[in-house]
Design a protein around this motif. Structure first.
Motif, PDB file in Angstrom:
ATOM      1  N   SER A 137       0.846  -1.193   0.000  1.00 36.09           N
ATOM      2  CA  SER A 137       0.000   0.000   0.000  1.00 36.09           C
ATOM      3  C   SER A 137       0.880   1.242   0.000  1.00 36.09           C
ATOM      4  CB  SER A 137      -0.943   0.003   1.202  1.00 36.09           C
ATOM      5  OG  SER A 137      -0.204   0.075   2.398  1.00 36.09           O
ATOM      6  N   GLU A 138       0.294   2.318  -0.531  1.00 38.16           N
ATOM      7  CA  GLU A 138       0.992   3.595  -0.617  1.00 38.16           C
ATOM      8  C   GLU A 138      -0.009   4.685  -0.318  1.00 38.16           C
ATOM      9  OE1 GLU A 138       2.028   7.330  -2.841  1.00 38.16           O
ATOM     10  OE2 GLU A 138       0.383   5.965  -3.292  1.00 38.16           O
ATOM     11  N   GLN A 139       0.417   5.678   0.453  1.00 35.61           N
ATOM     12  CA  GLN A 139      -0.446   6.835   0.679  1.00 35.61           C
ATOM     13  C   GLN A 139       0.395   8.099   0.684  1.00 35.61           C
ATOM     14  OE1 GLN A 139      -2.316   5.990   4.439  1.00 35.61           O
ATOM     15  NE2 GLN A 139      -0.774   7.117   5.575  1.00 35.61           N
ATOM     16  N   ARG A 140      -0.203   9.146   0.121  1.00 34.36           N
ATOM     17  CA  ARG A 140       0.413  10.472   0.084  1.00 34.36           C
ATOM     18  C   ARG A 140      -0.639  11.498   0.436  1.00 34.36           C
ATOM     19  NH1 ARG A 140       1.456  10.642  -5.866  1.00 34.36           N
ATOM     20  NH2 ARG A 140       0.447   8.636  -5.694  1.00 34.36           N
ATOM     21  N   PHE A 141      -0.184  12.636   0.865  1.00 35.19           N
ATOM     22  CA  PHE A 141      -1.075  13.758   1.090  1.00 35.19           C
ATOM     23  C   PHE A 141      -0.780  14.801   0.017  1.00 35.19           C
ATOM     24  CE2 PHE A 141      -0.821  11.673   5.154  1.00 35.19           C
ATOM     25  CZ  PHE A 141      -2.102  11.772   5.668  1.00 35.19           C
ATOM     26  N   ALA A 142      -1.808  15.218  -0.711  1.00 36.52           N
ATOM     27  CA  ALA A 142      -1.683  16.295  -1.688  1.00 36.52           C
ATOM     28  C   ALA A 142      -2.137  17.577  -1.001  1.00 36.52           C
ATOM     29  CB  ALA A 142      -2.546  16.007  -2.909  1.00 36.52           C
ATOM     30  N   ILE A 143      -1.261  18.581  -0.982  1.00 33.94           N
ATOM     31  CA  ILE A 143      -1.549  19.836  -0.282  1.00 33.94           C
ATOM     32  C   ILE A 143      -1.741  20.948  -1.309  1.00 33.94           C
ATOM     33  CG2 ILE A 143      -0.693  21.506   1.400  1.00 33.94           C
ATOM     34  CD1 ILE A 143       0.862  19.209   2.700  1.00 33.94           C
ATOM     35  N   TYR A 144      -2.807  21.730  -1.104  1.00 31.65           N
ATOM     36  CA  TYR A 144      -3.197  22.800  -2.027  1.00 31.65           C
ATOM     37  C   TYR A 144      -3.322  24.127  -1.284  1.00 31.65           C
ATOM     38  CZ  TYR A 144      -4.621  19.158  -5.357  1.00 31.65           C
ATOM     39  OH  TYR A 144      -4.642  18.084  -6.219  1.00 31.65           O
ATOM     40  N   ASP A 145      -2.941  25.205  -1.963  1.00 32.37           N
ATOM     41  CA  ASP A 145      -3.190  26.546  -1.460  1.00 32.37           C
ATOM     42  C   ASP A 145      -4.663  26.861  -1.711  1.00 32.37           C
ATOM     43  OD1 ASP A 145      -2.950  29.121  -0.532  1.00 32.37           O
ATOM     44  OD2 ASP A 145      -1.791  29.864  -2.247  1.00 32.37           O
ATOM     45  N   HIS A 146      -5.388  27.178  -0.670  1.00 33.40           N
ATOM     46  CA  HIS A 146      -6.822  27.454  -0.774  1.00 33.40           C
ATOM     47  C   HIS A 146      -7.044  28.955  -0.887  1.00 33.40           C
ATOM     48  CE1 HIS A 146     -10.621  28.562   1.426  1.00 33.40           C
ATOM     49  NE2 HIS A 146     -11.084  27.863   0.411  1.00 33.40           N
ATOM     50  N   LYS A 147      -7.797  29.364  -1.920  1.00 32.59           N
ATOM     51  CA  LYS A 147      -8.128  30.770  -2.121  1.00 32.59           C
ATOM     52  C   LYS A 147      -9.631  30.915  -2.230  1.00 32.59           C
ATOM     53  CE  LYS A 147      -3.855  32.309  -2.586  1.00 32.59           C
ATOM     54  NZ  LYS A 147      -3.238  33.067  -1.537  1.00 32.59           N
ATOM     55  N   MET A 148     -10.179  31.831  -1.443  1.00 32.55           N
ATOM     56  CA  MET A 148     -11.605  32.119  -1.541  1.00 32.55           C
ATOM     57  C   MET A 148     -11.810  33.131  -2.665  1.00 32.55           C
ATOM     58  SD  MET A 148     -12.581  32.285   2.495  1.00 32.55           S
ATOM     59  CE  MET A 148     -14.314  32.492   2.188  1.00 32.55           C
ATOM     60  N   ALA A 149     -12.806  32.872  -3.503  1.00 31.81           N
ATOM     61  CA  ALA A 149     -13.077  33.745  -4.635  1.00 31.81           C
ATOM     62  C   ALA A 149     -14.344  34.550  -4.382  1.00 31.81           C
ATOM     63  CB  ALA A 149     -13.228  32.913  -5.909  1.00 31.81           C
ATOM     64  N   ALA A 150     -14.396  35.759  -4.954  1.00 35.80           N
ATOM     65  CA  ALA A 150     -15.570  36.618  -4.797  1.00 35.80           C
ATOM     66  C   ALA A 150     -16.806  35.979  -5.423  1.00 35.80           C
ATOM     67  CB  ALA A 150     -15.299  37.980  -5.430  1.00 35.80           C
ATOM     68  N   THR A 151     -16.608  35.109  -6.419  1.00 35.19           N
ATOM     69  CA  THR A 151     -17.724  34.442  -7.095  1.00 35.19           C
ATOM     70  C   THR A 151     -18.316  33.325  -6.251  1.00 35.19           C
ATOM     71  OG1 THR A 151     -16.233  32.862  -8.145  1.00 35.19           O
ATOM     72  CG2 THR A 151     -16.711  34.900  -9.363  1.00 35.19           C
ATOM     73  N   PHE A 158      -2.205  23.489  -6.456  1.00 33.84           N
ATOM     74  CA  PHE A 158      -1.355  22.452  -5.883  1.00 33.84           C
ATOM     75  C   PHE A 158      -0.032  23.032  -5.402  1.00 33.84           C
ATOM     76  CE2 PHE A 158       1.903  19.100  -6.467  1.00 33.84           C
ATOM     77  CZ  PHE A 158       1.442  18.205  -5.528  1.00 33.84           C
ATOM     78  N   ILE A 159       0.377  22.592  -4.206  1.00 36.31           N
ATOM     79  CA  ILE A 159       1.668  22.992  -3.639  1.00 36.31           C
ATOM     80  C   ILE A 159       2.655  21.830  -3.689  1.00 36.31           C
ATOM     81  CG2 ILE A 159       2.902  23.838  -1.612  1.00 36.31           C
ATOM     82  CD1 ILE A 159       0.197  25.061  -0.679  1.00 36.31           C
ATOM     83  N   GLU A 160       2.289  20.703  -3.063  1.00 33.19           N
ATOM     84  CA  GLU A 160       3.232  19.575  -2.992  1.00 33.19           C
ATOM     85  C   GLU A 160       2.543  18.310  -2.518  1.00 33.19           C
ATOM     86  OE1 GLU A 160       5.154  19.674   1.423  1.00 33.19           O
ATOM     87  OE2 GLU A 160       5.885  21.242   0.075  1.00 33.19           O
ATOM     88  N   PHE A 161       3.244  17.196  -2.749  1.00 34.31           N
ATOM     89  CA  PHE A 161       2.884  15.923  -2.138  1.00 34.31           C
ATOM     90  C   PHE A 161       3.735  15.746  -0.884  1.00 34.31           C
ATOM     91  CE2 PHE A 161       1.731  14.555  -6.549  1.00 34.31           C
ATOM     92  CZ  PHE A 161       0.414  14.193  -6.301  1.00 34.31           C
ATOM     93  N   ARG A 162       3.158  15.104   0.124  1.00 40.52           N
ATOM     94  CA  ARG A 162       3.910  14.720   1.323  1.00 40.52           C
ATOM     95  C   ARG A 162       3.612  13.268   1.630  1.00 40.52           C
ATOM     96  NH1 ARG A 162       5.998  18.853   5.594  1.00 40.52           N
ATOM     97  NH2 ARG A 162       6.412  20.528   4.133  1.00 40.52           N
ATOM     98  N   THR A 163       4.651  12.512   1.923  1.00 42.26           N
ATOM     99  CA  THR A 163       4.438  11.141   2.371  1.00 42.26           C
ATOM    100  C   THR A 163       4.269  11.173   3.882  1.00 42.26           C
ATOM    101  OG1 THR A 163       6.809  10.734   2.596  1.00 42.26           O
ATOM    102  CG2 THR A 163       5.799  10.146   0.485  1.00 42.26           C
ATOM    103  N   GLY A 164       3.536  10.200   4.385  1.00 40.85           N
ATOM    104  CA  GLY A 164       3.327  10.170   5.828  1.00 40.85           C
ATOM    105  C   GLY A 164       2.562   8.942   6.244  1.00 40.85           C
ATOM    106  N   SER A 165       3.169   7.792   6.089  1.00 43.35           N
ATOM    107  CA  SER A 165       2.511   6.568   6.516  1.00 43.35           C
ATOM    108  C   SER A 165       2.176   6.655   8.002  1.00 43.35           C
ATOM    109  CB  SER A 165       3.418   5.361   6.277  1.00 43.35           C
ATOM    110  OG  SER A 165       3.651   5.202   4.901  1.00 43.35           O
ATOM    111  N   PHE A 166       0.957   6.294   8.328  1.00 42.29           N
ATOM    112  CA  PHE A 166       0.462   6.256   9.700  1.00 42.29           C
ATOM    113  C   PHE A 166       0.369   7.649  10.332  1.00 42.29           C
ATOM    114  CE2 PHE A 166       3.003   2.392   8.892  1.00 42.29           C
ATOM    115  CZ  PHE A 166       1.950   1.512   8.733  1.00 42.29           C
TER     116      PHE A 166
END
Length: 197
Positions: A137-151, A158-166
């Protein structure tokens, strides 16, 4: 379509809670279970980072990912979320093939019994052998910059992937916040899971 391959968006179906020992490494693993765990948004201006929930924000990144995955060709990073096959030529070299593409990468392998750390210039992967080495098994965390839009339509860059088993979402975000102090206000994270069976 990719959704017919058993890809699920879920916050259940947790993997193992700790590392297994005494595993044998097989030459080839076909990873045929793929999932994106529930997306979460965190305010990094708080210490520790605080999860934000308002009934929609926690689903917006899932909708964005689902849209990208179902429109061909998928764009990065979703185009690399799911792993089709991993082949070990020996204990130190592996080839990882990405699902529904011709993309494959060569990795150097560091092994600690049932835990495998794969390294390449394009990024690292972390695998866990289970069932004595019959499953992987393999797991990664995909991290994104969140921006609120006026609409009213939030965007996620997308910023980066991070590994982090458990590791939990909260642990990953605390680590990310410490590595990037004051750079981001709010970030979104989703966990990508690939495994055999």
């Amino acid at each position: 379509m990719i959704t017919s391959l058993g890809i699920t968006f879920t916050s259940c179906d947790r993997g193992p809670t700790g590392p297994e020992t005494d595993c044998e490494l097989l030459a080839t693993y076909k990873l045929d279970y793929h999932a994106i765990e529930a997306s979460k948004v965190f305010d990094l201006r708080m210490d520790p980072p605080l999860e934000i929930r308002n009934g929609t924000i926690e689903y917006d990144l899932s909708h964005q990912s689902f849209y990208i995955l179902n429109h061909k060709p998928s764009t990065y990073p979703c185009s690399e979320y799911f792993i089709d096959t991993i082949e070990f030529f020996n204990e130190t070299t592996a080839i990882v093939k990405i699902l529904e593409s011709h993309l494959q990468r060569s990795y150097t392998v560091e092994r600690d019994d049932c835990q495998l750390a794969l390294h390449s210039p394009d990024g690292d992967l972390s695998f866990q052998l289970t069932s004595g080495g019959d499953e992987i098994s393999e797991q990664r965390f995909a991290i994104y910059d969140h921006k609120m839009a006026a609409t009213g339509l939030d965007t996620f860059l997308f910023i980066e992937f991070r590994t982090g088993s458990f590791m939990s979402y909260e642990e990953i975000i605390r680590q990310f916040s410490k590595d990037n102090p004051g750079v981001y206000d709010t970030v979104a994270v989703e966990q990508v899971v690939n495994r055999t069976k």
